[in-house]
Design a protein around this motif. Structure first.
Motif, mmCIF file in Angstrom:
data_model
loop_
_atom_site.group_PDB
_atom_site.id
_atom_site.type_symbol
_atom_site.label_atom_id
_atom_site.label_comp_id
_atom_site.label_asym_id
_atom_site.label_seq_id
_atom_site.Cartn_x
_atom_site.Cartn_y
_atom_site.Cartn_z
ATOM 1 N N UNK A 67 -0.668 -36.549 17.032
ATOM 2 C CA UNK A 67 -0.866 -35.082 17.053
ATOM 3 C C UNK A 67 -1.016 -34.568 18.410
ATOM 4 N N UNK A 68 -1.699 -35.297 19.203
ATOM 5 C CA UNK A 68 -1.892 -35.206 20.751
ATOM 6 C C UNK A 68 -0.477 -34.933 21.340
ATOM 7 N N UNK A 69 0.448 -35.855 21.018
ATOM 8 C CA UNK A 69 1.874 -35.876 21.638
ATOM 9 C C UNK A 69 2.559 -34.821 21.014
ATOM 10 N N UNK A 70 2.291 -34.106 19.829
ATOM 11 C CA UNK A 70 2.847 -32.928 19.210
ATOM 12 C C UNK A 70 2.360 -31.724 20.157
ATOM 13 N N UNK A 71 1.086 -31.716 20.219
ATOM 14 C CA UNK A 71 0.429 -30.560 21.402
ATOM 15 C C UNK A 71 1.036 -30.604 22.693
ATOM 16 N N UNK A 97 3.126 -35.851 7.656
ATOM 17 C CA UNK A 97 3.908 -36.689 6.720
ATOM 18 C C UNK A 97 4.374 -37.851 7.569
ATOM 19 N N UNK A 98 4.867 -37.823 8.683
ATOM 20 C CA UNK A 98 5.557 -39.178 9.659
ATOM 21 C C UNK A 98 4.075 -39.956 9.704
ATOM 22 N N UNK A 99 2.825 -39.751 9.795
ATOM 23 C CA UNK A 99 1.907 -40.413 10.129
ATOM 24 C C UNK A 99 1.511 -41.012 8.670
ATOM 25 N N UNK A 115 5.793 -23.561 13.556
ATOM 26 C CA UNK A 115 4.750 -24.266 14.135
ATOM 27 C C UNK A 115 4.174 -25.300 12.996
ATOM 28 N N UNK A 116 4.026 -24.328 11.851
ATOM 29 C CA UNK A 116 3.262 -25.074 10.766
ATOM 30 C C UNK A 116 4.129 -26.179 10.082
ATOM 31 N N UNK A 117 5.431 -26.021 10.114
ATOM 32 C CA UNK A 117 6.307 -27.001 9.794
ATOM 33 C C UNK A 117 6.447 -28.231 10.565
ATOM 34 N N UNK A 118 6.513 -28.113 11.819
ATOM 35 C CA UNK A 118 6.266 -29.139 12.850
ATOM 36 C C UNK A 118 5.045 -29.966 12.746
ATOM 37 N N UNK A 119 3.775 -29.444 12.484
ATOM 38 C CA UNK A 119 2.706 -30.076 12.368
ATOM 39 C C UNK A 119 2.967 -30.730 10.937
ATOM 40 N N UNK A 137 -5.077 -39.683 8.329
ATOM 41 C CA UNK A 137 -4.774 -38.603 9.399
ATOM 42 C C UNK A 137 -6.203 -38.719 10.423
ATOM 43 N N UNK A 138 -7.075 -39.356 10.037
ATOM 44 C CA UNK A 138 -8.364 -39.532 10.972
ATOM 45 C C UNK A 138 -8.047 -40.760 11.928
ATOM 46 N N UNK A 139 -7.061 -41.645 11.976
ATOM 47 C CA UNK A 139 -6.971 -42.760 12.729
ATOM 48 C C UNK A 139 -6.700 -42.358 14.077
ATOM 49 N N UNK A 140 -6.883 -43.402 15.010
ATOM 50 C CA UNK A 140 -6.516 -43.165 16.458
ATOM 51 C C UNK A 140 -4.997 -42.973 16.513
#
Length: 173
Positions: A43-47, A115-117, A106-110, A34-37
């Motif tokens: 996560x940026x796409x989600x935001x 999980x996808x990552x 929102x938490x479910x989307x995150x 979860x810390x990879x580019x």
């Protein structure tokens, strides 16, 4: 008989000391992935997702409205009729229900993005980890949750992140 006891004791000491010499490291696999580019971009796409932004803004608005109701109730409590108090309490309860719903959404989307990552990075992670094990000759890798204490120098999570980023960059080229 004494020689046999000494031999047995010596063998036991050798057997017990062998694991202490093993090359043991600590790795938080989920943090590494979860810390990879790649993960940061997801996560940026989600935001930046329009529906996610709209839900987050709606949540902030509901929280502000709820806070305003609480302040109004506290300020006017002395002069409100029982019916008005009940009405304000009902409005606040409705806001809290909406807030809880949006927070969960929102938490479910995150969590779905996480999980996808993890799901998409697992094969690359396993490959990179296998290469690291062979290259560094690790004998044991332990998750930090299984430990009471570990010297921070034993943690290879940052190293694995760098290897993962490198492998993902090579893979995309």
């Amino acid at each position: 008989m004494n020689k046999l006891k000494v031999l047995f004791l010596t063998l036991m000491l050798l057997a017990m000391s062998a694991p202490l010499c093993a090359k043991i490291v600590v790795l938080n696999a989920e943090v590494a992935m979860l810390s990879t580019q790649f993960a940061q971009e997801e996560f940026k796409n989600l935001d930046e997702d329009a529906s996610f932004i709209a839900d987050r803004e709606r949540l902030e608005l509901l929280q502000a409205e709820g806070q305003a109701l609480v302040e109004k109730f506290q300020k006017d409590q002395e002069i409100l009729s029982d019916e008005e108090k009940l009405d304000l309490q009902q409005q606040l309860q409705d806001k809290q229900t909406d807030i809880q719903f949006l927070s969960n959404k929102l938490q479910t989307k995150a969590q779905e993005v996480q999980q996808q990552v993890v799901g998409s990075l697992t094969p690359t992670f396993q490959k990179v980890l296998g290469e690291l094990i062979a290259q560094k000759e690790y004998e044991m890798i332990v998750a930090p949750g299984a430990l009471l204490y570990a010297d921070p120098d034993l943690d290879i999570t940052e190293e694995v992140i760098a290897y993962l980023d490198n492998a993902l960059t090579e893979k995309s080229e």
